[in-house]
Write a protein that holds these residues in place. Sequence first.
Motif, mmCIF file in Angstrom:
data_model
loop_
_atom_site.group_PDB
_atom_site.id
_atom_site.type_symbol
_atom_site.label_atom_id
_atom_site.label_comp_id
_atom_site.label_asym_id
_atom_site.label_seq_id
_atom_site.Cartn_x
_atom_site.Cartn_y
_atom_site.Cartn_z
ATOM 1 N N VAL A 133 -2.510 6.888 10.177
ATOM 2 C CA VAL A 133 -3.040 6.559 8.613
ATOM 3 C C VAL A 133 -2.748 7.968 8.003
ATOM 4 N N ILE A 134 -2.846 9.171 8.657
ATOM 5 C CA ILE A 134 -2.861 10.357 7.801
ATOM 6 C C ILE A 134 -1.432 10.347 7.093
ATOM 7 N N HIS A 154 -5.587 14.958 5.296
ATOM 8 C CA HIS A 154 -6.428 13.703 5.771
ATOM 9 C C HIS A 154 -6.851 13.971 7.323
ATOM 10 N N GLU A 155 -6.288 14.665 8.099
ATOM 11 C CA GLU A 155 -6.794 14.690 9.350
ATOM 12 C C GLU A 155 -7.971 15.293 9.679
ATOM 13 N N LYS A 159 -4.718 3.798 3.493
ATOM 14 C CA LYS A 159 -5.006 3.912 4.854
ATOM 15 C C LYS A 159 -6.098 4.713 5.347
ATOM 16 N N THR A 160 -5.868 6.184 4.818
ATOM 17 C CA THR A 160 -6.876 7.010 5.214
ATOM 18 C C THR A 160 -8.232 6.785 4.508
ATOM 19 N N ASN A 161 -8.384 6.378 3.330
ATOM 20 C CA ASN A 161 -9.585 6.022 2.608
ATOM 21 C C ASN A 161 -10.263 4.711 3.377
ATOM 22 N N GLN A 187 -13.789 4.937 5.419
ATOM 23 C CA GLN A 187 -14.765 3.967 5.206
ATOM 24 C C GLN A 187 -15.312 3.355 6.411
ATOM 25 N N GLN A 188 -14.314 2.994 7.191
ATOM 26 C CA GLN A 188 -14.818 2.489 8.468
ATOM 27 C C GLN A 188 -15.829 3.444 9.367
ATOM 28 N N ILE A 189 -15.282 4.769 9.185
ATOM 29 C CA ILE A 189 -16.088 5.711 9.872
ATOM 30 C C ILE A 189 -17.677 5.761 9.421
ATOM 31 N N ASN A 190 -17.587 5.734 7.789
ATOM 32 C CA ASN A 190 -18.755 5.936 7.238
ATOM 33 C C ASN A 190 -19.732 4.843 7.507
#
Length: 858
Positions: free
Chosen positions: A162-163, A135-136, A168-170, A174-177
């Motif tokens: 979140v990792i 995840h990281e 939470k990771t997804n 999604q926020q980053i995208n």
Amino acid sequence: MPPKRYREGSPNTVLRSMSSEESGNSMNINLSQNTLNSRNNGYGGFSNNENGNLERTAKRRKNNSQPRPPLVTAAQAAGSKQKANYEKLRIKRNSLPRGLYNIFSNARLQNAVNQGRYQNMNTQIKSKIKLANNHERRIKNQLNKIPNGIFRRNTTFKINNVIGNNSKTNALLQQINTEQKKINANAKAKAAENAKKAAANKAAENAKKAAANKAAENAKKAVRNRVAPVNLRAKKKAAAAAQATENAKAKAENQEKNRKKAQNTINKAITNKRQRNANELNMLRKSKAAANKAVANKARANAKAKAATPANSVRNSVTNIGNGGNSLNNNANSSAFIAPTKRERKADGKLEKDDAGKFMKRGILLEIIKMSSRTINMANNNRNGFLKLMPTVNNANSILEYHTYTWALLYDLISTIDGTKFAALQITPKTLKDIHKKLMVKNTYTTGRSTGGMGNRQERVFNFTDEEVVEFLFLIWLDGNHDEYIHKSFIEWLDDKESNATYFTTTHRELAKKFVREFPDPRIYINNVPKFSKTNAKKEREEFITQALKSVKGYETIRKICIETESVWFFIHNYNGDPRRVSTKNQTSVKMNFPTFSGGNPSKTSLAGNFESILKMGIEKILNIKQSDYIYTGTWEINKLKQGNMIHEVSLDQESGDKILSKTITNTPKFRPYITTASLIDPGKHMLDSGAGSTDRLLLLNAMKTNNMNFLDNLQCHYHVGPVKFVIRNGSLNFLKVDLSIRKGGPPTNKPGKMPTLDFFQLKINETNRQSGVIKQGGKKAEAKNSASKMGKFMGDALQYMTVSVQNTYRGKPRYFASGDGSACFMNAYFCQKLKIPLRLIIDTGVSDIRSIGLRNN
């Protein structure tokens, strides 16, 4: 053949014995040799053998004089090994990020070592570390594409939280995208703007050069065509005279044109004014005629209603009940302290343990039931006296509703307070009546119907198409999978006699079964699935499902859910190939190169946990309903509201561990916690900070202890406790008929002094002549074993957003449903979209952020 150590023909071989003389000589020779050696060995004449014996004897004595180490038993060895294993696990656990650290507590590690599950626990920790590292890596790879700034810095701080958690990771990815898309869009817009500026500069430069060239060319022509100065002056003078004549002529024409235009304007204004006067006169005549007609119709309607309408049809606003009037005043012993109940026998026949606080609390609740029962008895037997309880309300049925619903609210508030708080409490019935009177004004429910039929008690009617009936049944099935009381495929659930599907008609279930028969079954593709690449597998799987469902006509919501979640498709026709949940290796998804969909501990085939967060964050993509960006500001407050000057009432259902919704509701000035009857029957209300009025219960307890009603002036919540009735129809059939009522007189009691098994509230779903429609409300997930308890579990959440949504169709103050439950948020959005109700939704994303629909201008 002779042994190797002897030579052929040697006089001392094993084949020849020695004579006595030879033997003696040999012994003498050996003795002499030993004597010589002993003299030369430095041990005073002792032989080497003798010296060796002395040394060994000395060492043995020395060893015997020293204490020997204690013997180590097998148990001690095992204990040392367990301790070492525990330290290994603890050290490995400490390398986890802080978001996963608490999953593997010291007690859990110790239990694993004690039970011989060291390797299993070690594998679990390694798996979590591997998952967290993966995840990281994914997050940082995405984050490296974002330029330095506040977003990147804040997101970096969130990584360790979140990792290791897929949802939470997804969500963070999604926020980053989303941020990347925004950055790309800004960059594209900036590039376009720069190109536009460059083009404009280029055009200006070209124009400047062209003008310069033109000026130079004209100058050259002037030189070539130069004439004598006298001729040039005459030419200029003639040209000036001609220009003056032309200007005078143009000026005269313009003056005439302006004069005509002004005259036309005046004429037009006079005409318009006359027309307006005529129109106003006609409108005035029509309005007077309409008003006279309305007055006549109203008079006829009032006369007819007075003769035929039941008494409780009079509308009484919360603003015209005065101070609540008087609470019930026919209790002769109202000054005596309420007595606690006695110990009851349990199911095994034994008396329960002595608990002063619990018994006092029971005594108060039983007194409330008595008060409610006396209220309805007084309404039936002493009507004139009953009307005097509320002089500003001229209707007995309305008074009965105000009193009963407030007793129900008080009963629920006290029932949710911990019993230990009542241990030393002394309270009289009079204090209860004073509290009841105060709460009656706080309850904003209004009895009866208003002119035009927009009152609380009117049954609201909505409509679903056949396709919407199937999709809503599908969402109910998904919700049961999310809450883990359904472990059957959609087609099996429709016919399961122990499922909540039995509350719906055969006609509607047949519509859903017909849909399943026509919807593509993933098992028919099991031998025709391409091998997905490792780098782009998710996109390729999405494209595969999209192509497989391309032929589906309609049912757009179900089709998009199957594409976006990947998991749901495999559970519609068959429970992913493992209906008995015996082995995840049997899953159809695994055989088709899709992920394993499982959950629980031990892990079993399950749809739970494999779609809920996608629904919550995918409302915009699946339902085409625009969501706001993240609006959490870090100050636990939301500003720039869409209806900024109005109070926003927020019904809180569920939230994540950081309690972001409770804090936001508390700190936003225009927000108020909103408690409806649906909120009171939800078993999850005890887990909320603000939603179910935890602060108000503390104020109520202080009022009971001190007999000071001023505490109740500070209640934070807005209460709306009253019946809820609405129906969703499909053609001529009822699809979902909801009837939430409040028992007048309180819940039935079997024996004096013993607590009832029911409460004030009763919920019926799709009641008909053939079925009661009664459900079991307030149950926990583990207790959802039959259709009544499963329907009660579903309605615990659903009725909250349904109540708020239906009230938004006829009440002015905006009401919002707030939750972190992805299934409930999605169903609320679908419910409002299909019934054409304004959607007002606040979403806890689960990653310390809030999104909304209808709260701010999206």
